[in-house]
Design an enzyme around this catalytic site. Structure first.
Site, short mmCIF file in Angstrom:
data_model
loop_
_atom_site.label_atom_id
_atom_site.label_comp_id
_atom_site.label_asym_id
_atom_site.label_seq_id
_atom_site.Cartn_x
_atom_site.Cartn_y
_atom_site.Cartn_z
N ILE A 95 8.49 3.69 9.31
CA ILE A 95 8.12 2.63 10.28
C ILE A 95 9.09 2.74 11.16
O ILE A 95 10.18 2.76 11.26
CB ILE A 95 8.09 1.03 9.56
N HIS A 111 8.46 -0.39 -4.42
CA HIS A 111 8.88 1.05 -4.91
C HIS A 111 8.60 0.99 -6.23
O HIS A 111 8.95 0.09 -7.00
CB HIS A 111 10.36 1.11 -4.59
N GLU A 181 3.27 -3.55 -10.63
CA GLU A 181 3.38 -3.74 -9.24
C GLU A 181 2.04 -4.63 -8.89
O GLU A 181 2.25 -5.44 -8.05
CB GLU A 181 2.89 -2.22 -8.61
C1 GRF Z 1 2.93 2.68 -5.57
O1 GRF Z 1 3.72 3.35 -6.87
C2 GRF Z 1 4.12 2.21 -4.86
O2 GRF Z 1 5.13 1.53 -5.67
C3 GRF Z 1 4.73 3.18 -3.97
O3 GRF Z 1 3.41 4.15 -3.74
C4 GRF Z 1 2.36 3.49 -4.57
C5 GRF Z 1 1.19 3.41 -4.07
O4 GRF Z 1 0.12 3.44 -5.01
N1 GRF Z 1 5.24 2.79 -2.77
P1 GRF Z 1 -1.39 2.59 -4.50
O5 GRF Z 1 -1.82 3.66 -3.43
O6 GRF Z 1 -1.06 1.34 -4.31
O7 GRF Z 1 -2.07 2.88 -6.02
#
Ligand code: GRF
Length: 196
Positions: A95, A111, A181
């Site tokens: 960005i 991350h 996540e």
């Molecule tokens: C995830 O593992 C996130 O932590 C990283 O990129 C990946 C994206 O996965 N920044 P998705 O496209 O949301 O499945």
């Protein structure tokens, strides 16, 4: 809580984008995702956006070479959407500093590791999980942080941890982290929007 606008950036599959959108539909997140921006015309995230009536913006690769083309295009889109929060969900392009400055503490990233470990330029995808296993770490996880001018260095907002099992493959660990996540990102977005 008033519904606010969010813009999501994604370069790949978009499973975090999907998790956020689903949470918004269920009103677990008080937000409307008004646009999905991608630098990759083949991103799965774009298909999801199109299937769900979310405005999609594919950044033309021709603009990446120009000093200002990429920045101008982003500025135009963000001015139009006026997001309360910009959510990076697997967005691989940097960005521009001007945008980071203008939207200070309004851009977040997720991350797939416990930052500051395994972060920085080039640390993404399966490479992260392989390194965690090779180093014999007993735990890993994911980190949501504010975006600053350097990759993965902004202040940490929240982390979720998972165990690394003895015979884990990088793919198994990646899957375990990704599940977290999908839980963590909507929670953090909800928290930030209710405190902004
Ligand atoms: C995830 O593992 C996130 O932590 C990283 O990129 C990946 C994206 O996965 N920044 P998705 O496209 O949301 O499945």
């Amino acid at each position: 809580m008033k519904t606010k606008n969010i813009v999501v950036f994604a370069s790949g599959t978009g499973s975090n984008f999907k998790a956020l959108h689903q949470a918004a539909l269920k009103k677990e997140v008080p937000a409307r995702i008004t646009a999905l921006i991608s630098d990759n015309p083949n991103a799965g995230a774009l298909d999801y956006a199109r299937d769900h009536g979310i405005r999609d913006v594919v950044l033309p690769p021709s603009s990446f070479g120009e000093a200002d083309g990429y920045l101008q295009k982003l500025q135009e889109i963000l001015d139009r959407e006026s997001p309360s929060l910009i959510v990076l969900a697997g967005y691989l392009k940097k960005i521009p500093d001007e945008i980071v400055e203008k939207y200070k503490r309004k851009i977040i990233n997720i991350h797939p590791a416990l930052l500051p470990k395994y972060g920085g330029k080039g640390w993404y995808g399966i490479k992260v999980h392989r390194a965690v296993i090779e180093n014999g770490d007993e735990e890993s996880g994911c980190t949501v942080h504010y975006v600053t001018n350097n990759y993965d260095e902004g202040p940490v907002i929240a982390q979720a941890r998972v165990p690394v099992r003895k015979d884990d493959t990088a793919e198994q660990l990646a899957e375990r982290v990704l599940k977290q996540e999908h839980l963590l990102y909507p929670k953090v977005v909800r928290f930030l929007l209710s405190h902004s």
